[in-house]
Write an enzyme that holds these catalytic residues in place. Sequence first.
Site, PDB file in Angstrom:
ATOM      1  N   GLU A 101     -27.945 -21.013 -55.999  1.00 45.92           N
ATOM      2  CA  GLU A 101     -26.702 -20.737 -55.285  1.00 45.92           C
ATOM      3  C   GLU A 101     -26.945 -19.569 -54.333  1.00 45.92           C
ATOM      4  OE1 GLU A 101     -23.682 -21.501 -59.067  1.00 45.92           O
ATOM      5  OE2 GLU A 101     -24.290 -19.486 -58.518  1.00 45.92           O
ATOM      6  N   LYS A 148     -26.276 -15.889 -52.984  1.00 45.00           N
ATOM      7  CA  LYS A 148     -25.798 -14.617 -53.533  1.00 45.00           C
ATOM      8  C   LYS A 148     -24.915 -13.985 -52.462  1.00 45.00           C
ATOM      9  CE  LYS A 148     -27.257 -10.469 -55.958  1.00 45.00           C
ATOM     10  NZ  LYS A 148     -26.148  -9.666 -55.443  1.00 45.00           N
ATOM     11  N   ARG A 152     -18.562  -9.089 -57.638  1.00 50.39           N
ATOM     12  CA  ARG A 152     -18.417 -10.048 -58.727  1.00 50.39           C
ATOM     13  C   ARG A 152     -17.096  -9.789 -59.439  1.00 50.39           C
ATOM     14  NH1 ARG A 152     -22.540 -11.718 -62.440  1.00 50.39           N
ATOM     15  NH2 ARG A 152     -21.752 -13.512 -63.624  1.00 50.39           N
ATOM     16  N   ARG A 164     -16.780  -6.504 -62.308  1.00 52.93           N
ATOM     17  CA  ARG A 164     -17.876  -6.837 -63.212  1.00 52.93           C
ATOM     18  C   ARG A 164     -17.965  -5.876 -64.395  1.00 52.93           C
ATOM     19  NH1 ARG A 164     -23.564  -6.381 -60.558  1.00 52.93           N
ATOM     20  NH2 ARG A 164     -24.212  -6.186 -62.722  1.00 52.93           N
ATOM     21  N   GLU A 166     -17.069 -14.603 -56.878  1.00 54.74           N
ATOM     22  CA  GLU A 166     -17.342 -13.502 -55.947  1.00 54.74           C
ATOM     23  C   GLU A 166     -16.130 -13.290 -55.063  1.00 54.74           C
ATOM     24  OE1 GLU A 166     -20.611 -10.835 -54.598  1.00 54.74           O
ATOM     25  OE2 GLU A 166     -20.372 -12.204 -56.287  1.00 54.74           O
ATOM     26  N   LYS A 203     -31.808 -13.034 -59.871  1.00 60.71           N
ATOM     27  CA  LYS A 203     -31.284 -12.771 -58.525  1.00 60.71           C
ATOM     28  C   LYS A 203     -32.476 -12.528 -57.612  1.00 60.71           C
ATOM     29  CE  LYS A 203     -30.189  -7.944 -59.703  1.00 60.71           C
ATOM     30  NZ  LYS A 203     -29.116  -6.919 -59.727  1.00 60.71           N
TER      31      LYS A 203
END
Length: 529
Positions: free
Chosen positions: A227, A229, A234, A249, A274, A396
Amino acid sequence: MSVPAFAELLERLLFTPGRNGKVALIRQWFATQPDPDRGIGLAALAGELNFRTAKPALLRELIATRTDPVLFAMSYDYVGDLAETIALLWPEDARSNAPPPGLAEVVRTLDGAGRGEVPAIIAAWLDALDSGARLALIKLVTGGLRVGASARLAKVALAEWAGQEVGEIEEVWHGVRPPYLPLFAWLEGKGPRPDPAGQPIFRPLMLAHPLEAKDFEALHAPDWRAEWKWDGIRVQLTAGPGGRRLWSRSGEDISGSFPEIIAAMDFHAVADGELLVVRDGEVAPFADLQQRLNRKTVTAKMLKEFPAAVRLYDLLFEGEDDLRPLPFDARRARLEAWHERARPPLTSLSPLIGFGSMQELAAIRDGARAAAIEGLMLKRGDSPYTPGRVKGPWWKWKRDPLTLDCVLMYAQRGHGKRSSFYSDFTFGVWRGDELVPVGKAYSGYTDEELVWLDKWIRDHTTARFGPVREVERHLVLEVAFDAAQRSTRHKSGYALRFPRIARIRRDKPAAEADRVEAVEAIVAGSLAG
């Protein structure tokens, strides 16, 4: 237990460098302190105490009545920390014979006091304490601990002390309030597990590790899903019969800053995504989202100019059905079906990226900067949603940072362990013959480099503005950053995103540092993409 005991904890935390050492100190606090003091200490470390009548401005007014204002200004400039300056300057000859206040007494008294009563109350407490305990009291009531112990670290220590998983602590955290008596009773086997009773609570997020070259080489393409970023923050959306919340987050409730998102959450589910500013389907730069963050009041103009939306990654709960044990592929299918059925406004699905090999995915990642995207997220198709940062299931894969050679312009002292060092640096690039600022950094250097920088700044100061020193325009810093964006707050018209000091360029003349045209080109390239 009295404030001096809490002062001892803070001092030991401040001078204990390692994470494990700090956790051990906090565990000892839970094991040795009585209720409700241990819960008040936990709330202070977690940033959950808020005394609306005890603010830094009030403390400034108090010290102004006890010491010379010029001496205070000079001392604050040298020390760099308001609480420490007041604690050291408070006159010792004012010491009273009154016993030091207990933590519970401080909380109870300030919660019940009127605004006009608070100055005399705090002054009397400061009179009854020595300098170390005064520092602890000021930090307690103003919420500025800065001892290297975060809310997460406090929860880890609590979990280790109780022999519980930290995820279990976080599952009930928002269902209890300081001083957390039901929480401690449960952890000691003296009461039931706190039940949030249908209230919208935060579930700990699953986090990813940075992907390094050795990790990349071991990846088998068919096992992974990719996906984008996105360059936002978040968030977790929690909604149901008991209410609606938007969490950061770290579990901070940010619902008040985004009322339109809350209004759109007419569903019974917990989703992971996000938070972005989105205009006409296009994601805006992070600088636009910053206009909305931490706002206590959101105007109609702000809602119109910076429209918020959420790109959804995952579905943790659908109704009462806990989906976290399911593999990612199954959760993704549930997310797509739920989103198609519920159609929650101001949300969209973050698309999966198709690829046939890891080399093909690497080429896609190389194009992330042109698309103004931070990079990629890689998730194993069979991975359950596991709270915390478990290495292996998720990675990530951020794009490589950009760098510029900038000139140091100003410096300011840091906080906590860095309060004696000039560790916050403002730097700029050339526009004609003028240096114009493009950012501020306070990380990236080693301890040895910090000592060198601090001495250089003291030796090359040309002017002082309160706690800020202006320096000779001689020192070049190589600054790494993730992106550049337009900014009305900087004289250059631009700001760097996540800047950090990559290298001290003692070898490079300041005249050869980068110019504002280099920043303009970076911004123009990202906008064109």
